[in-house]
Design a protein around this motif. Sequence first.
Motif, mmCIF file in Angstrom:
data_model
loop_
_atom_site.group_PDB
_atom_site.id
_atom_site.type_symbol
_atom_site.label_atom_id
_atom_site.label_comp_id
_atom_site.label_asym_id
_atom_site.label_seq_id
_atom_site.Cartn_x
_atom_site.Cartn_y
_atom_site.Cartn_z
ATOM 1 N N UNK A 102 -48.421 116.336 -37.030
ATOM 2 C CA UNK A 102 -49.733 115.789 -36.660
ATOM 3 C C UNK A 102 -50.239 116.403 -35.367
ATOM 4 N N UNK A 103 -49.355 116.593 -34.402
ATOM 5 C CA UNK A 103 -49.771 117.169 -33.122
ATOM 6 C C UNK A 103 -50.276 118.604 -33.280
ATOM 7 N N UNK A 104 -49.617 119.386 -34.121
ATOM 8 C CA UNK A 104 -49.968 120.800 -34.246
ATOM 9 C C UNK A 104 -51.084 121.070 -35.249
ATOM 10 N N UNK A 105 -51.088 120.348 -36.366
ATOM 11 C CA UNK A 105 -51.996 120.704 -37.455
ATOM 12 C C UNK A 105 -53.072 119.666 -37.757
ATOM 13 N N UNK A 106 -52.887 118.441 -37.351
ATOM 14 C CA UNK A 106 -53.865 117.380 -37.636
ATOM 15 C C UNK A 106 -54.197 116.656 -36.337
ATOM 16 N N UNK A 107 -54.777 117.385 -35.368
ATOM 17 C CA UNK A 107 -55.018 116.850 -34.029
ATOM 18 C C UNK A 107 -55.912 115.602 -34.023
ATOM 19 N N UNK A 108 -56.946 115.596 -34.853
ATOM 20 C CA UNK A 108 -57.878 114.466 -34.844
ATOM 21 C C UNK A 108 -57.176 113.198 -35.333
ATOM 22 N N UNK A 109 -56.430 113.313 -36.422
ATOM 23 C CA UNK A 109 -55.702 112.159 -36.941
ATOM 24 C C UNK A 109 -54.676 111.665 -35.915
ATOM 25 N N UNK A 110 -53.971 112.592 -35.272
ATOM 26 C CA UNK A 110 -52.983 112.231 -34.247
ATOM 27 C C UNK A 110 -53.657 111.478 -33.101
ATOM 28 N N UNK A 111 -54.782 111.991 -32.622
ATOM 29 C CA UNK A 111 -55.488 111.360 -31.510
ATOM 30 C C UNK A 111 -56.011 109.987 -31.908
ATOM 31 N N UNK A 112 -56.564 109.874 -33.120
ATOM 32 C CA UNK A 112 -57.067 108.575 -33.581
ATOM 33 C C UNK A 112 -55.954 107.550 -33.687
ATOM 34 N N UNK A 113 -54.808 107.952 -34.243
ATOM 35 C CA UNK A 113 -53.681 107.029 -34.363
ATOM 36 C C UNK A 113 -53.152 106.625 -32.987
ATOM 37 N N UNK A 114 -53.091 107.586 -32.088
ATOM 38 C CA UNK A 114 -52.561 107.298 -30.752
ATOM 39 C C UNK A 114 -53.497 106.390 -29.960
ATOM 40 N N UNK A 115 -54.795 106.663 -29.993
ATOM 41 C CA UNK A 115 -55.729 105.843 -29.215
ATOM 42 C C UNK A 115 -55.922 104.459 -29.811
ATOM 43 N N UNK A 116 -55.706 104.306 -31.108
ATOM 44 C CA UNK A 116 -55.821 102.977 -31.715
ATOM 45 C C UNK A 116 -54.479 102.244 -31.704
ATOM 46 N N UNK A 117 -53.474 102.818 -31.065
ATOM 47 C CA UNK A 117 -52.133 102.228 -30.928
ATOM 48 C C UNK A 117 -51.474 101.987 -32.280
ATOM 49 N N UNK A 118 -51.733 102.860 -33.234
ATOM 50 C CA UNK A 118 -51.112 102.730 -34.551
ATOM 51 C C UNK A 118 -50.172 103.891 -34.847
#
Length: 181
Positions: A102-118
């Motif tokens: 997720x960090x390398x290839x799906x940055x937007x999904x990673x950021x959304x999951x991290x900022x929403x605490x999921x």
Amino acid sequence: MCMISIRRPPSMPWALPPAILRRWVCGRSAAQSCRRRKSSFLQRTAKTAMMQIQKDKLTPKGARSMEVTYRMQDGFLLPNLLMPQERSVHLGKYAELRRQYLMKHRRVLYTNLKTSCRLTEHLAEIEQTAQKMVEQTVAQMARAEGVTEELKATDPLRWTGLMNNFRHSAEEMVLNDLIYS
């Protein structure tokens, strides 16, 4: 249909709200209703536009509506911005692989999951699902190939080689289907 020319006040935006534009397009009925109220169509339209602008100014949107507290550090006011604490969960091999993907290839999904605490919840679910899939796939392959406890007792080296082969095949399937998708 006649053209209407309006002198725009400096505070009025060029792009008017759709409700005002609808009134201008269907001018006849709107103008007739204005005549009944003893005010001109243009006066009512301009007044409506100004009220909309004032309403937009009073309503805070986005980050402006948040209340932020500050702390003093070395003579500077720094905002108190902290992420909510997530519960501690043991994340294994598959969760770590998913996180790196997720960090390398799906940055937007990673950021959304991290900022929403999921993010932790997502990774824990991936870890649990991946382990269950590997166990079930290995058991199915062993049954299909006839690998039993009897073979384990008679020829342990062959049994170990077959089980390792099944496990590697199952892990490859899980990586392709679950982790890297």
